[in-house]
Scaffold this motif. Structure first.
Motif, PDB file in Angstrom:
ATOM      1  N   SER A 157      -4.312  -6.404   3.960  1.00 33.04           N
ATOM      2  CA  SER A 157      -3.789  -7.650   3.353  1.00 33.04           C
ATOM      3  C   SER A 157      -4.362  -7.670   1.660  1.00 33.04           C
ATOM      4  O   SER A 157      -3.883  -8.373   0.892  1.00 33.04           O
ATOM      5  CB  SER A 157      -4.556  -8.895   4.001  1.00 33.04           C
ATOM      6  N   ARG A 158      -5.422  -7.031   1.350  1.00 31.70           N
ATOM      7  CA  ARG A 158      -5.880  -6.730   0.114  1.00 31.70           C
ATOM      8  C   ARG A 158      -5.237  -5.755  -0.682  1.00 31.70           C
ATOM      9  O   ARG A 158      -5.583  -4.788  -0.778  1.00 31.70           O
ATOM     10  CB  ARG A 158      -7.410  -6.562  -0.025  1.00 31.70           C
ATOM     11  N   ILE A 159      -3.892  -6.015  -1.143  1.00 31.20           N
ATOM     12  CA  ILE A 159      -3.170  -4.809  -1.684  1.00 31.20           C
ATOM     13  C   ILE A 159      -3.473  -4.593  -3.029  1.00 31.20           C
ATOM     14  O   ILE A 159      -3.585  -5.493  -3.871  1.00 31.20           O
ATOM     15  CB  ILE A 159      -1.626  -5.356  -1.762  1.00 31.20           C
ATOM     16  N   HIS A 160      -3.634  -3.473  -3.200  1.00 30.47           N
ATOM     17  CA  HIS A 160      -3.880  -2.918  -4.459  1.00 30.47           C
ATOM     18  C   HIS A 160      -3.253  -1.539  -4.631  1.00 30.47           C
ATOM     19  O   HIS A 160      -3.430  -0.661  -4.004  1.00 30.47           O
ATOM     20  CB  HIS A 160      -5.436  -2.510  -4.746  1.00 30.47           C
ATOM     21  N   LYS A 161      -2.308  -1.360  -5.861  1.00 30.26           N
ATOM     22  CA  LYS A 161      -1.900  -0.254  -6.012  1.00 30.26           C
ATOM     23  C   LYS A 161      -2.925   0.668  -6.862  1.00 30.26           C
ATOM     24  O   LYS A 161      -3.701   0.129  -7.945  1.00 30.26           O
ATOM     25  CB  LYS A 161      -0.711  -0.374  -7.088  1.00 30.26           C
ATOM     26  N   ASN A 162      -3.078   1.944  -6.718  1.00 28.46           N
ATOM     27  CA  ASN A 162      -3.833   2.745  -7.705  1.00 28.46           C
ATOM     28  C   ASN A 162      -3.367   2.904  -8.751  1.00 28.46           C
ATOM     29  O   ASN A 162      -2.117   2.857  -9.020  1.00 28.46           O
ATOM     30  CB  ASN A 162      -3.968   4.194  -6.874  1.00 28.46           C
ATOM     31  N   PRO A 163      -4.196   3.005  -9.972  1.00 28.94           N
ATOM     32  CA  PRO A 163      -3.598   2.966 -11.273  1.00 28.94           C
ATOM     33  C   PRO A 163      -2.835   4.286 -11.523  1.00 28.94           C
ATOM     34  O   PRO A 163      -3.072   5.470 -10.856  1.00 28.94           O
ATOM     35  CB  PRO A 163      -4.743   2.857 -12.177  1.00 28.94           C
ATOM     36  N   PRO A 168       0.714  -1.302  -0.075  1.00 26.46           N
ATOM     37  CA  PRO A 168      -0.039   0.024   0.038  1.00 26.46           C
ATOM     38  C   PRO A 168       0.982   1.321  -0.142  1.00 26.46           C
ATOM     39  O   PRO A 168       1.966   1.197   0.442  1.00 26.46           O
ATOM     40  CB  PRO A 168      -0.919  -0.136   1.248  1.00 26.46           C
ATOM     41  N   ASP A 169       0.332   2.191  -0.459  1.00 28.30           N
ATOM     42  CA  ASP A 169       0.872   3.687  -0.487  1.00 28.30           C
ATOM     43  C   ASP A 169       1.192   4.026   1.066  1.00 28.30           C
ATOM     44  O   ASP A 169       0.418   3.511   1.746  1.00 28.30           O
ATOM     45  CB  ASP A 169       0.089   4.723  -1.228  1.00 28.30           C
ATOM     46  N   LYS A 170       2.107   4.959   1.311  1.00 28.16           N
ATOM     47  CA  LYS A 170       2.262   5.356   2.633  1.00 28.16           C
ATOM     48  C   LYS A 170       2.061   7.017   2.592  1.00 28.16           C
ATOM     49  O   LYS A 170       2.841   7.548   1.584  1.00 28.16           O
ATOM     50  CB  LYS A 170       3.599   5.223   3.295  1.00 28.16           C
ATOM     51  N   THR A 171       1.258   7.687   3.308  1.00 21.38           N
ATOM     52  CA  THR A 171       1.290   8.938   3.302  1.00 21.38           C
ATOM     53  C   THR A 171       1.721   9.806   4.655  1.00 21.38           C
ATOM     54  O   THR A 171       1.654   9.276   5.651  1.00 21.38           O
ATOM     55  CB  THR A 171      -0.464   9.425   3.367  1.00 21.38           C
ATOM     56  N   TYR A 172       2.232  10.882   4.179  1.00 18.99           N
ATOM     57  CA  TYR A 172       3.170  11.675   5.212  1.00 18.99           C
ATOM     58  C   TYR A 172       2.666  13.230   5.087  1.00 18.99           C
ATOM     59  O   TYR A 172       2.334  13.722   4.024  1.00 18.99           O
ATOM     60  CB  TYR A 172       4.590  11.395   4.851  1.00 18.99           C
ATOM     61  N   HIS A 173       2.541  13.657   6.400  1.00 21.60           N
ATOM     62  CA  HIS A 173       2.539  15.230   6.558  1.00 21.60           C
ATOM     63  C   HIS A 173       4.108  15.650   7.177  1.00 21.60           C
ATOM     64  O   HIS A 173       4.766  15.318   7.893  1.00 21.60           O
ATOM     65  CB  HIS A 173       1.377  15.530   7.581  1.00 21.60           C
ATOM     66  N   VAL A 174       4.331  16.781   6.012  1.00 20.56           N
ATOM     67  CA  VAL A 174       5.826  17.030   6.116  1.00 20.56           C
ATOM     68  C   VAL A 174       5.919  18.629   6.203  1.00 20.56           C
ATOM     69  O   VAL A 174       5.292  19.095   5.277  1.00 20.56           O
ATOM     70  CB  VAL A 174       6.510  16.851   4.995  1.00 20.56           C
ATOM     71  N   GLU A 179       1.484  17.476   1.888  1.00 20.14           N
ATOM     72  CA  GLU A 179       1.024  15.918   2.200  1.00 20.14           C
ATOM     73  C   GLU A 179       1.868  15.033   0.972  1.00 20.14           C
ATOM     74  O   GLU A 179       1.577  15.597  -0.080  1.00 20.14           O
ATOM     75  CB  GLU A 179      -0.331  15.881   2.139  1.00 20.14           C
ATOM     76  N   VAL A 180       2.494  14.311   1.261  1.00 19.50           N
ATOM     77  CA  VAL A 180       3.595  13.561   0.354  1.00 19.50           C
ATOM     78  C   VAL A 180       3.108  12.068   0.306  1.00 19.50           C
ATOM     79  O   VAL A 180       3.040  11.456   1.482  1.00 19.50           O
ATOM     80  CB  VAL A 180       4.749  13.645   0.478  1.00 19.50           C
ATOM     81  N   VAL A 181       2.754  11.464  -0.799  1.00 15.48           N
ATOM     82  CA  VAL A 181       2.260  10.123  -0.936  1.00 15.48           C
ATOM     83  C   VAL A 181       3.333   9.360  -1.481  1.00 15.48           C
ATOM     84  O   VAL A 181       3.838   9.810  -2.631  1.00 15.48           O
ATOM     85  CB  VAL A 181       1.100  10.116  -1.623  1.00 15.48           C
ATOM     86  N   LEU A 182       3.968   8.305  -0.932  1.00 22.07           N
ATOM     87  CA  LEU A 182       5.090   7.367  -1.485  1.00 22.07           C
ATOM     88  C   LEU A 182       4.435   5.960  -1.878  1.00 22.07           C
ATOM     89  O   LEU A 182       3.415   5.476  -1.088  1.00 22.07           O
ATOM     90  CB  LEU A 182       6.235   7.304  -0.568  1.00 22.07           C
ATOM     91  N   ASP A 183       4.759   5.401  -2.999  1.00 18.49           N
ATOM     92  CA  ASP A 183       4.330   4.189  -3.352  1.00 18.49           C
ATOM     93  C   ASP A 183       5.609   3.272  -3.063  1.00 18.49           C
ATOM     94  O   ASP A 183       5.443   2.106  -3.522  1.00 18.49           O
ATOM     95  CB  ASP A 183       3.952   3.885  -4.591  1.00 18.49           C
ATOM     96  N   GLU A 184       6.545   3.521  -2.721  1.00 21.26           N
ATOM     97  CA  GLU A 184       7.870   2.771  -2.480  1.00 21.26           C
ATOM     98  C   GLU A 184       8.489   3.704  -1.260  1.00 21.26           C
ATOM     99  O   GLU A 184       8.254   4.917  -1.021  1.00 21.26           O
ATOM    100  CB  GLU A 184       8.723   2.657  -3.552  1.00 21.26           C
ATOM    101  N   GLY A 185       9.222   3.087  -0.426  1.00 19.29           N
ATOM    102  CA  GLY A 185      10.145   3.737   0.710  1.00 19.29           C
ATOM    103  C   GLY A 185      11.751   3.459   0.328  1.00 19.29           C
ATOM    104  O   GLY A 185      11.932   2.249   1.250  1.00 19.29           O
ATOM    105  N   ARG A 186      12.244   4.346   0.168  1.00 18.33           N
ATOM    106  CA  ARG A 186      13.757   4.098  -0.045  1.00 18.33           C
ATOM    107  C   ARG A 186      14.288   4.930   1.217  1.00 18.33           C
ATOM    108  O   ARG A 186      13.785   5.639   2.014  1.00 18.33           O
ATOM    109  CB  ARG A 186      14.237   4.526  -1.215  1.00 18.33           C
TER     110      ARG A 186
END
Length: 234
Positions: free
Chosen positions: A228-234, A124-130, A173-180
C-alpha cells in the motif's frame, strides 16, 4: 457501491440489479447507474441488508495454462479453479498473467487497493524470470532497457540482467514498472528472442517464495501495508 463494498464485481452487480434482486429504500431498482449516497439509503439484496465484506488480500502461484478471468467464453480453465472448495467470498485478480505465464498473481475484494497496485504511475514494480531461446549479450540487454516502439506502443524494461545461461538458452530477470498486454513477450520478440517460460516472482517487495504451484495464501498485515505504501524507485 456493491462492488466497492467488496461484495461482487461491477458486472455481477449489474446482473443482480437488472434481475430485480436489489432494493433501495424498499423499492426494487433495475438501473445499475441509479445514484446512491452510501450511508443514507438502505440497500438490500434478496431482501437482506448489506454488510461490507471483510477485506481480503491473497497471493496465488498461478500455474501455466489457466486464463486470468472469472469466466471464459471458450470454456478454458480459469485461475478460479485454484480456489475451488475454499469458501472464499468474491475476489478479483489484481492485474493479470496471460495463459502461458506463471507465478505471483494477487487477488482482492478491495477495489481501491487493487487500483493502486495496478496504477502504472505509482504502483510497485513487477519482477519476472524469463527463459529465452538464445543467450543475449550485454548490448542486447541494454537495448531491452532502452526499449522499442511496437504497434504504436513504446515497450521497455526497467531493468534486465542475465541470471544464468546454457549453450542454447538463458534465464533473464526482467523488471517492469508498467504492464502492457503481453509486454515482455512482445518486447523480446522485437529482438528475435522467443519466450520459453515466463514466471512472475515478485510484486514490489512481495516475493513468490516457496508457495507451491496452484496454491494460495492470505497476505499478512505487514505485506498488505508494504504494497500500500507505493513508491517508484527513482
Amino acid at each position: 457501491m456493491l462492488s466497492k463494498q467488496g461484495l461482487c464485481s461491477r458486472t455481477e452487480a449489474a446482473r443482480w440489479i437488472e434481475a430485480g434482486r436489489v432494493e433501495v429504500d424498499g423499492r426494487i431498482v433495475r438501473d445499475p447507474e441509479f445514484p446512491i449516497v452510501q450511508g443514507r439509503q438502505r440497500v438490500r439484496v434478496d431482501g437482506r441488508e448489506l454488510d461490507a465484506a471483510p477485506r481480503l488480500y491473497l497471493m496465488l502461484n498461478k500455474p501455466r495454462g489457466l486464463v486470468t478471468t472469472t469466466q471464459d467464453e471458450r470454456g478454458r480453465d480459469t485461475v478460479y479453479r485454484c480456489f475451488d472448495g475454499s469458501g472464499l467470498p468474491w475476489i478479483a485478480p489484481v492485474g493479470r498473467l496471460d495463459k502461458a505465464s506463471e507465478g505471483l498473481l494477487l487477488f482482492s475484494n478491495d477495489p481501491a487497493w487493487s487500483a493502486a497496485i495496478t496504477d502504472p504511475d505509482t504502483g510497485p514494480d513487477k519482477t519476472y524470470h524469463v527463459q529465452v531461446d538464445a543467450v543475449p549479450d550485454e548490448a542486447l540487454l541494454e537495448a531491452l532497457v532502452r526499449g522499442v516502439e511496437v504497434e504504436g506502443e513504446y515497450l521497455r524494461a526497467r531493468a534486465v540482467r542475465l541470471l544464468r545461461s546454457g549453450e542454447r538458452n538463458a534465464w533473464l530477470e526482467v523488471v517492469l514498472d508498467e504492464g502492457r498486454n503481453r509486454h515482455i513477450r512482445r518486447l523480446l520478440a522485437e529482438f528475435d528472442l522467443a519466450v520459453l517460460r515466463l514466471v512472475r516472482v515478485a510484486v514490489g517487495t512481495l516475493a513468490l517464495g516457496e508457495l507451491p504451484k496452484g496454491q494460495w495464501r492470505r497476505l499478512d498485515d505487514v505485506e498488505v501495508a508494504a504494497l500500500s505504501r507505493i513508491h517508484k524507485n527513482p
